[in-house]
Design an enzyme around this catalytic site. Structure first.
Site, PDB file in Angstrom:
ATOM      1  N   ALA A  30       0.850  -1.205   0.000  1.00  0.00           N
ATOM      2  CA  ALA A  30       0.000   0.000   0.000  1.00  0.00           C
ATOM      3  C   ALA A  30       0.880   1.248   0.000  1.00  0.00           C
ATOM      4  CB  ALA A  30      -0.922  -0.007   1.216  1.00  0.00           C
ATOM      5  N   VAL A  31       1.973   1.208   0.777  1.00  0.00           N
ATOM      6  CA  VAL A  31       2.880   2.361   0.822  1.00  0.00           C
ATOM      7  C   VAL A  31       3.534   2.571  -0.550  1.00  0.00           C
ATOM      8  CG1 VAL A  31       5.034   3.216   1.859  1.00  0.00           C
ATOM      9  CG2 VAL A  31       3.263   2.209   3.297  1.00  0.00           C
ATOM     10  N   ASP A  66       9.467   5.294  -0.947  1.00  0.00           N
ATOM     11  CA  ASP A  66      10.296   4.256  -1.563  1.00  0.00           C
ATOM     12  C   ASP A  66      11.341   3.724  -0.589  1.00  0.00           C
ATOM     13  OD1 ASP A  66      11.207   2.543  -3.448  1.00  0.00           O
ATOM     14  OD2 ASP A  66      12.367   4.027  -4.551  1.00  0.00           O
ATOM     15  N   GLY A  70      10.307  -0.725   1.724  1.00  0.00           N
ATOM     16  CA  GLY A  70      11.249  -1.827   1.932  1.00  0.00           C
ATOM     17  C   GLY A  70      11.585  -2.002   3.404  1.00  0.00           C
ATOM     18  N   ASP A  91       8.848   2.444  -9.467  1.00  0.00           N
ATOM     19  CA  ASP A  91       9.912   3.468  -9.536  1.00  0.00           C
ATOM     20  C   ASP A  91       9.982   4.039 -10.953  1.00  0.00           C
ATOM     21  OD1 ASP A  91      10.664   3.027  -6.943  1.00  0.00           O
ATOM     22  OD2 ASP A  91      12.538   1.991  -7.412  1.00  0.00           O
TER      23      ASP A  91
HETATM   24  C1  LIG Z   1      17.484  25.199  -0.229  1.00  0.00           C
HETATM   25  C2  LIG Z   1      16.922  23.874  -0.352  1.00  0.00           C
HETATM   26  C3  LIG Z   1      17.934  22.841  -0.163  1.00  0.00           C
HETATM   27  C4  LIG Z   1      17.293  21.532  -0.139  1.00  0.00           C
HETATM   28  C5  LIG Z   1      18.285  20.554   0.246  1.00  0.00           C
HETATM   29  C6  LIG Z   1      17.684  19.242   0.305  1.00  0.00           C
HETATM   30  C7  LIG Z   1      18.754  18.325   0.574  1.00  0.00           C
HETATM   31  C8  LIG Z   1      18.310  16.930   0.458  1.00  0.00           C
HETATM   32  C9  LIG Z   1      19.544  16.188   0.481  1.00  0.00           C
HETATM   33  C10 LIG Z   1      19.629  14.943   0.463  1.00  0.00           C
HETATM   34  C11 LIG Z   1      18.527  14.005   0.408  1.00  0.00           C
HETATM   35  C12 LIG Z   1      19.152  12.726   0.111  1.00  0.00           C
HETATM   36  C13 LIG Z   1      18.150  11.673  -0.075  1.00  0.00           C
HETATM   37  C14 LIG Z   1      18.783  10.524  -0.790  1.00  0.00           C
HETATM   38  C15 LIG Z   1      18.560   9.251  -0.156  1.00  0.00           C
HETATM   39  C16 LIG Z   1      18.489   8.158  -1.124  1.00  0.00           C
HETATM   40  C17 LIG Z   1      19.114   6.974  -0.585  1.00  0.00           C
HETATM   41  C18 LIG Z   1      18.624   5.725  -1.195  1.00  0.00           C
HETATM   42  O1  LIG Z   1      18.739   4.707  -0.603  1.00  0.00           O
HETATM   43  O2  LIG Z   1      18.059   5.791  -2.441  1.00  0.00           O
HETATM   44  C19 LIG Z   1      17.553   4.617  -3.097  1.00  0.00           C
HETATM   45  C20 LIG Z   1      16.165   4.351  -2.645  1.00  0.00           C
HETATM   46  C21 LIG Z   1      15.434   3.107  -3.062  1.00  0.00           C
HETATM   47  O3  LIG Z   1      16.098   2.350  -3.887  1.00  0.00           O
HETATM   48  P1  LIG Z   1      15.401   1.072  -4.608  1.00  0.00           P
HETATM   49  O4  LIG Z   1      16.235  -0.119  -4.263  1.00  0.00           O
HETATM   50  O5  LIG Z   1      13.955   1.016  -4.389  1.00  0.00           O
HETATM   51  O6  LIG Z   1      15.570   1.476  -6.073  1.00  0.00           O
HETATM   52  C22 LIG Z   1      16.241   0.739  -7.058  1.00  0.00           C
HETATM   53  C23 LIG Z   1      17.074   1.761  -7.782  1.00  0.00           C
HETATM   54  O7  LIG Z   1      16.263   2.887  -7.986  1.00  0.00           O
HETATM   55  C24 LIG Z   1      17.621   1.262  -9.104  1.00  0.00           C
HETATM   56  O8  LIG Z   1      17.869   2.413  -9.854  1.00  0.00           O
HETATM   57  P2  LIG Z   1      18.907   2.553 -11.022  1.00  0.00           P
HETATM   58  O9  LIG Z   1      20.047   3.349 -10.524  1.00  0.00           O
HETATM   59  O10 LIG Z   1      19.282   1.195 -11.485  1.00  0.00           O
HETATM   60  O11 LIG Z   1      18.114   3.297 -12.028  1.00  0.00           O
HETATM   61  C25 LIG Z   1      16.691   0.396  -9.919  1.00  0.00           C
HETATM   62  O12 LIG Z   1      17.478  -0.338 -10.777  1.00  0.00           O
HETATM   63  C26 LIG Z   1      15.886  -0.567  -9.115  1.00  0.00           C
HETATM   64  O13 LIG Z   1      14.900  -1.087  -9.950  1.00  0.00           O
HETATM   65  C27 LIG Z   1      15.229   0.117  -7.957  1.00  0.00           C
HETATM   66  O14 LIG Z   1      14.453  -0.787  -7.268  1.00  0.00           O
HETATM   67  O15 LIG Z   1      15.384   5.482  -2.847  1.00  0.00           O
HETATM   68  C28 LIG Z   1      15.215   6.118  -3.969  1.00  0.00           C
HETATM   69  O16 LIG Z   1      15.694   5.843  -5.035  1.00  0.00           O
HETATM   70  C29 LIG Z   1      14.348   7.246  -3.752  1.00  0.00           C
HETATM   71  C30 LIG Z   1      15.234   8.382  -3.537  1.00  0.00           C
HETATM   72  C31 LIG Z   1      14.586   9.379  -2.740  1.00  0.00           C
HETATM   73  C32 LIG Z   1      15.308  10.595  -3.056  1.00  0.00           C
HETATM   74  C33 LIG Z   1      14.735  11.716  -2.302  1.00  0.00           C
HETATM   75  C34 LIG Z   1      14.809  12.904  -3.153  1.00  0.00           C
HETATM   76  C35 LIG Z   1      14.422  14.115  -2.408  1.00  0.00           C
HETATM   77  C36 LIG Z   1      15.610  14.901  -2.096  1.00  0.00           C
HETATM   78  C37 LIG Z   1      15.612  16.140  -2.084  1.00  0.00           C
HETATM   79  C38 LIG Z   1      14.462  16.955  -2.417  1.00  0.00           C
HETATM   80  C39 LIG Z   1      14.803  18.273  -2.001  1.00  0.00           C
HETATM   81  C40 LIG Z   1      13.665  19.156  -2.125  1.00  0.00           C
HETATM   82  C41 LIG Z   1      14.189  20.498  -1.978  1.00  0.00           C
HETATM   83  C42 LIG Z   1      13.115  21.470  -1.992  1.00  0.00           C
HETATM   84  C43 LIG Z   1      13.738  22.790  -1.908  1.00  0.00           C
HETATM   85  C44 LIG Z   1      12.769  23.842  -1.797  1.00  0.00           C
HETATM   86  C45 LIG Z   1      13.404  25.085  -1.428  1.00  0.00           C
HETATM   87  N1  LIG Z   2       6.057  -3.357  -1.372  1.00  0.00           N
HETATM   88  C1  LIG Z   2       7.310  -3.790  -1.148  1.00  0.00           C
HETATM   89  C2  LIG Z   2       8.422  -2.960  -1.339  1.00  0.00           C
HETATM   90  C3  LIG Z   2       9.684  -3.458  -1.114  1.00  0.00           C
HETATM   91  N2  LIG Z   2       9.857  -4.725  -0.700  1.00  0.00           N
HETATM   92  C4  LIG Z   2      11.210  -5.261  -0.435  1.00  0.00           C
HETATM   93  O1  LIG Z   2      12.112  -4.211  -0.163  1.00  0.00           O
HETATM   94  C5  LIG Z   2      13.139  -4.140  -1.143  1.00  0.00           C
HETATM   95  C6  LIG Z   2      13.397  -2.712  -1.561  1.00  0.00           C
HETATM   96  O2  LIG Z   2      13.812  -1.998  -0.452  1.00  0.00           O
HETATM   97  P1  LIG Z   2      13.863  -0.385  -0.465  1.00  0.00           P
HETATM   98  O3  LIG Z   2      14.438  -0.032   0.860  1.00  0.00           O
HETATM   99  O4  LIG Z   2      14.735  -0.014  -1.598  1.00  0.00           O
HETATM  100  O5  LIG Z   2      12.464   0.073  -0.620  1.00  0.00           O
HETATM  101  C7  LIG Z   2      12.619  -4.976  -2.320  1.00  0.00           C
HETATM  102  O6  LIG Z   2      13.677  -5.560  -3.036  1.00  0.00           O
HETATM  103  C8  LIG Z   2      11.773  -6.027  -1.604  1.00  0.00           C
HETATM  104  O7  LIG Z   2      12.610  -7.050  -1.114  1.00  0.00           O
HETATM  105  C9  LIG Z   2       8.749  -5.540  -0.491  1.00  0.00           C
HETATM  106  O8  LIG Z   2       8.893  -6.728  -0.114  1.00  0.00           O
HETATM  107  N3  LIG Z   2       7.487  -5.051  -0.715  1.00  0.00           N
HETATM  108 MG    MG Z   3      11.278   0.960  -1.967  1.00  0.00          MG
HETATM  109 MG    MG Z   4      12.231   1.717  -5.273  1.00  0.00          MG
END
Ligand SMILES: CCCCCCCC/C=C\CCCCCCCC(=O)OC[C@H](COP(=O)(O)O[C@@H]1[C@H](O)[C@H](OP(=O)(O)O)[C@@H](O)[C@H](O)[C@H]1O)OC(=O)CCCCCCC/C=C\CCCCCCCC
Ligand SMILES: Nc1ccn([C@@H]2O[C@H](COP(=O)(O)O)[C@@H](O)[C@H]2O)c(=O)n1
Ligand code: MG
Ligand code: MG
Length: 221
Positions: A30-31, A66, A70, A91
């Site tokens: 759901a999330v 996201d 997990g 994603d």
């Molecule tokens: C003056 C304003 C300044 C504002 C400063 C804001 C600073 C914010 C600074 C940092 C925030 C850092 C957040 C980053 C954390 C991300 C860490 C992480 O673990 O990311 C991965 C994760 C999930 O990964 P998954 O395993 O689910 O994803 C896999 C991956 O995506 C693979 O990708 P590929 O590289 O291969 O393409 C895929 O292959 C795979 O399928 C997939 O499952 O989370 C994310 O990816 C989500 C990231 C979240 C990022 C947050 C972004 C928001 C950050 C900042 C917004 C700032 C807004 C500022 C507003 C300013 C207004 C003034």
């Molecule tokens: N609905 C979901 C979402 C994620 N998972 C498990 O979490 C892993 C991804 O972790 P993130 O921290 O990157 O979100 C994914 O590979 C799944 O194993 C799940 O079970 N159900």
């Molecule tokens: Mg996730």
């Molecule tokens: Mg993801």
């Protein structure tokens, strides 16, 4: 890089919230679904109208789901292949909406064909970055590379730039250029990342095949 270094921090910060959602009976799926729906809505409602600040705030609120989904699945001992598939697939949907929304702005009132093309390039190249890994892994290769610009970098660079550039609507001068600059950076970085991943799969394929452990049958999948 962010995935490697920032994940541990966000895991610590988000774990109590993930536990609370589990106690309320919310499921990880759901999330995942609500987070994607919110990110898509934020991108497609605000970005095409040039409302980058509110678009970024909305997307940022939802995109952290996201990291929460997990976390919840792991805490509940319910990590599943279905969950991994759902997470990765959605994603791609969220990413398409974010860069698609930016492209729609430049195709419309933003009136800049070149930046529209760059935003579309970010959309397409980001999907290819993800595909290289998914396809390589499905063929049985380790794909032992992250590359220069993973999804977390693509999002952070684009969203921080869009959010700050959006402050221009409120009268902050000299910040509009940040978004075009970020799009060029993401486009170039994604291109490099595609090349890094393709070369890695090529090396791994030659190593495995050279070692007599070909992938016969895998190419049918
Ligand atoms: C003056 C304003 C300044 C504002 C400063 C804001 C600073 C914010 C600074 C940092 C925030 C850092 C957040 C980053 C954390 C991300 C860490 C992480 O673990 O990311 C991965 C994760 C999930 O990964 P998954 O395993 O689910 O994803 C896999 C991956 O995506 C693979 O990708 P590929 O590289 O291969 O393409 C895929 O292959 C795979 O399928 C997939 O499952 O989370 C994310 O990816 C989500 C990231 C979240 C990022 C947050 C972004 C928001 C950050 C900042 C917004 C700032 C807004 C500022 C507003 C300013 C207004 C003034
Ligand atoms: N609905 C979901 C979402 C994620 N998972 C498990 O979490 C892993 C991804 O972790 P993130 O921290 O990157 O979100 C994914 O590979 C799944 O194993 C799940 O079970 N159900
Ligand atoms: Mg996730
Ligand atoms: Mg993801």
């Amino acid at each position: 890089m962010l995935n490697k270094y920032a994940r541990a921090f966000f895991t610590r910060v988000l774990t109590p919230f993930a536990a609370l959602l589990l106690r309320w009976g919310v499921s990880p799926d759901a999330v995942t679904l609500i987070g994607t729906a919110g990110s898509v809505a934020g991108a497609l409602v605000f970005f095409p109208r040039g409302e980058f600040f509110w678009g970024t705030i909305t997307i940022t609120l939802f995109i952290f789901s996201d990291l929460v989904d997990g976390n919840m699945a792991r805490q509940a001992g319910r990590s599943s292949k279905w969950g991994a598939f759902l997470d990765s697939t959605l994603d791609r949907v969220a990413d398409a909406a974010i860069f698609g929304g930016l492209a729609m702005w430049y195709a419309g009132k933003g009136d800049n064909d070149l930046l529209c093309a760059v935003a579309l390039f970010c959309l397409a190249s980001g999907q290819v970055v993800s595909y290289t890994k998914a396809r390589g892994e499905s063929l049985g290769f380790p794909v032992d590379v992250s590359g220069l610009v993973e999804r977390a970098e693509r999002l952070v660079i684009s969203l921080v730039a869009a959010g700050v550039a959006g402050l221009h609507e409120f009268g902050l001068p000299y910040v509009e250029w940040l978004l075009p600059f970020a799009l060029w950076v993401v486009a170039a970085g994604s291109l490099v990342t595609v090349a890094q991943r393709m070369l890695t799969v090529r090396r791994e394929a030659f190593e495995l095949e050279g070692a007599g452990a070909g992938v016969e049958g895998a190419e049918k999948s």
